[in-house]
Enzyme design. Structure first.
Site, mmCIF file in Angstrom:
data_model
loop_
_atom_site.group_PDB
_atom_site.id
_atom_site.type_symbol
_atom_site.label_atom_id
_atom_site.label_comp_id
_atom_site.label_asym_id
_atom_site.label_seq_id
_atom_site.Cartn_x
_atom_site.Cartn_y
_atom_site.Cartn_z
ATOM 1 C CB SER A 6 -7.825 1.653 -3.173
ATOM 2 O OG SER A 6 -7.343 1.608 -1.859
ATOM 3 C CE LYS A 11 -4.156 1.614 -0.081
ATOM 4 N NZ LYS A 11 -5.055 1.293 -1.206
#
Length: 613
Positions: free
Chosen positions: A403, A201
């Site tokens: 996401s 991430k």
């Protein structure tokens, strides 16, 4: 009787009032005249009749978008004034090409892609439409002064590419470079606290690092490598070239350019990237020689915008309808305008489709890198409730559905993506900036007392305490567990299985399908057909976009925007409209994050900074 004389002050006030009243009446009268002229012009206007074998000139300017972000009034006035609103709706392009297939007056499409900007998946949608046009027996000819990588990706879906002798074809590959701010923030005394879950991430790494992490580079290498192979494969197949040869040419571009003495157009012709070198005038002559009737010094043609305005309104009385809901842009809380996904506003659109008896199925068209996790959850719940109500929901992914974009998609009955779609990036992060050192640099100190250890703990003037950091870490961790648990339930997997392919890892549509995050590969039309099939619709069903209702004024100006009479009136007025300033993608992302944080001291994001250059 003697009339009382007004004093100087009274006369001044009355004069000002009369001037204001006159100005008000003048403005409204001018508006009335403009509208009247436009109405009369529209009433008596003659719609052009196309002659046989007319060429549809598909010259699109600006960004290809799922929905306009510009205000309807601005669009209409700009169109009438002749100023460009540099946005073109994808649905309009696809509709225009589809109509041209069945139009006996349209003999070919002339594609001029020089001013198009779009992601690879959007370009694939248009390319597929051009292929359907060609399959109907009508040719597509590309005429260009110069093609960048994306524009060439579209141009290969034509029968012949004519390139200006001073032009070029620029194939460079994909890259994902970002600016990193840690040293700059350290110099300013700003301490950024990043709490994330997911080894890959990397969305917020620029605020805490000076360079990309190894994990981020590995993930980028994987998805960009697959995307580039998809690009090469499609170009090589369309142009009957060898993908390895194209790769080798790019690696030795310096040698090839030198051998051609800097003549990029001749290089493109020799490497068979284009079919012919021709100036714009030579291209016109070639089209006339190839069977398009002459029209003065050019060829018989109709412009894209003119042809689109000639198409009948999309009104259907069909009782079976597939509702298409567009979710494009950053995901933010509350009500947001088109071009941005609002937690409340987008959820409301899904709810309206669910409660509409004429709607039997829903297609959620997602084109988003993500955003606020709370807003994403509101939208996901509406998708789940729509399915629970018995209406199938098919998700169609555009260029991005990563996401938070994947969060709102996960509960669809089916998830469709293009092979070039960027998706996944299942992970969450939180950001909190504190500035005690920055204040210290200018001699500002912060001191005081609180009734508990947490009182004032989120004051950015104070250092972040370990206790608060522990609390935030627990919140972020719970958010990630919720994310992967919900994905696992929606996809029929275990949380452990999802965690293994999550961790913020970005995937292409191809890779996501291999890992079970996507069901099928295909475009919007295929997703709509899948929704109709799940709803067991008979042929002849309607497709309707569900969008916020326009005001009466917006309907008027949109109707009048195509009026030549209004265009003449506005042109005579000398009215100028400011050009829209579109900031860089990196700045847009930063501004969207700042907007999402407005009024908050802490917020969780599911966001993928995965733009391509």
């Amino acid at each position: 009787m003697v009339e009382k004389t007004r004093g100087p002050f009274t006369r001044f006030v009355v004069g000002i009032w009369n001037a204001v009243n006159f100005t008000r009446q003048l403005v409204f009268n001018l508006i009335f005249v403009f509208v009247l002229i436009a109405l009369v012009g529209a009433l008596f206007a003659r719609h052009p009749t196309l002659a046989p074998n007319t060429a549809l000139v598909l010259e699109l300017h600006g960004n290809i978008v799922e929905q306009y972000s510009a205000d309807p009034t601005d669009r209409a006035i700009s169109r009438a004034r002749g100023d460009e609103i540099r946005e073109v709706q994808l649905r309009d392009v696809l509709r225009t090409i589809a109509a041209a297939i069945d139009d006996k007056h349209i003999g070919r499409i002339v594609l001029i892609p020089d001013d198009i900007a779009a992601g690879p998946s959007t370009l694939r949608e248009i390319g597929a439409a051009l292929d359907r046009f060609r399959a109907s027996g009508k040719p597509v000819t590309t005429v260009s002064r110069g093609l960048d990588q994306g524009q060439y990706f579209l141009a290969v879906h034509s029968d012949r590419i004519l390139l200006d002798p001073e032009g070029s074809v620029m194939l460079l590959g994909y890259a994902n470079y970002r600016s990193y701010f840690k040293d700059a923030l350290d110099k300013l005394g700003v301490d950024v606290h990043l709490i994330k879950v997911g080894a890959y991430k990397s969305a917020a790494e620029p605020y805490v690092l000076n360079q990309a992490s190894d994990a981020a580079k590995q993930a980028d290498r994987e998805w960009m490598g697959d995307l580039w192979q998809e690009y090469l494969g499609e170009v090589a197949s369309a142009r009957k070239l060898d993908a390895a040869t194209i790769t080798n040419d790019i690696a030795h571009a310096d040698e090839l350019v030198a051998a051609h003495h800097g003549d990029m157009a001749q290089l493109a012709l020799d490497r068979k990237l284009v079919d012919q070198l021709a100036t714009r005038e030579q291209a016109r002559q070639w089209l006339r020689d190839d069977g398009v009737p002459a029209d003065g010094d050019t060829f018989r043609q109709v412009d894209y915008n003119d042809y689109l305005s000639m198409l009948p309104p999309e009104i259907s009385l069909a009782q079976q309808q597939v509702a298409v809901i567009v979710a494009e842009g950053e995901i933010l809380g509350g009500d947001q305008p088109p071009g941005t996904i609002g937690g409340e506003s987008t959820a409301r659109l899904i709810r309206s489709a669910r409660t509409d008896d004429s709607v039997g199925a829903v297609v959620l068209r997602v084109n988003s890198p993500g955003g606020d996790s709370d807003a994403s959850e509101l939208i996901r719940r509406e998708v789940a409730q729509t399915r629970a109500a018995g209406k199938p929901v098919i998700v169609s992914m555009g260029d991005y559905a990563a996401s938070g974009g994947y969060w709102i998609a996960m509960n669809g009955d089916e998830i469709w993506a293009q092979p070039t779609t960027i998706t996944g990036s299942i992970g969450i992060y939180g950001l909190l900036a504190t500035i005690p050192e920055a204040l210290d640099k200018i001699g500002v100190r912060t001191d005081g007392i609180g009734t508990t250890p947490l009182a004032g703990a989120l004051d950015i003037r104070r250092p972040l305490s370990p206790q608060v950091e522990s609390i935030l870490t627990s919140i972020i961790g719970r958010g990630y567990q919720q994310f992967i648990t919900r994905v696992a339930k929606a996809r029929g997997r275990t949380p452990e299985q999802i965690d293994a392919i999550a961790q913020g890892h970005v995937w292409t549509g191809n890779q996501a399908k291999e890992r079970g995050l996507v069901d099928k590969l295909g475009g919007l039309d295929q997703a709509i057909a899948a929704a109709a099939a799940r709803a067991k619709f008979a042929p002849g069903y309607a497709v309707r976009y569900v969008e916020p209702a326009l005001s009466t004024w917006e309907r008027i100006v949109l109707t009048l925007g195509n009026s030549n009479a209004l265009a003449s009136a506005i042109g005579a007025s000398g009215l100028r409209l400011p050009l829209a300033w579109i900031p860089s993608s990196e700045l847009r992302q930063a501004l969207a994050t700042a907007e999402a944080l407005r009024g908050k001291r802490f917020s969780m994001f599911a966001h993928c900074f995965c733009d391509l250059h």
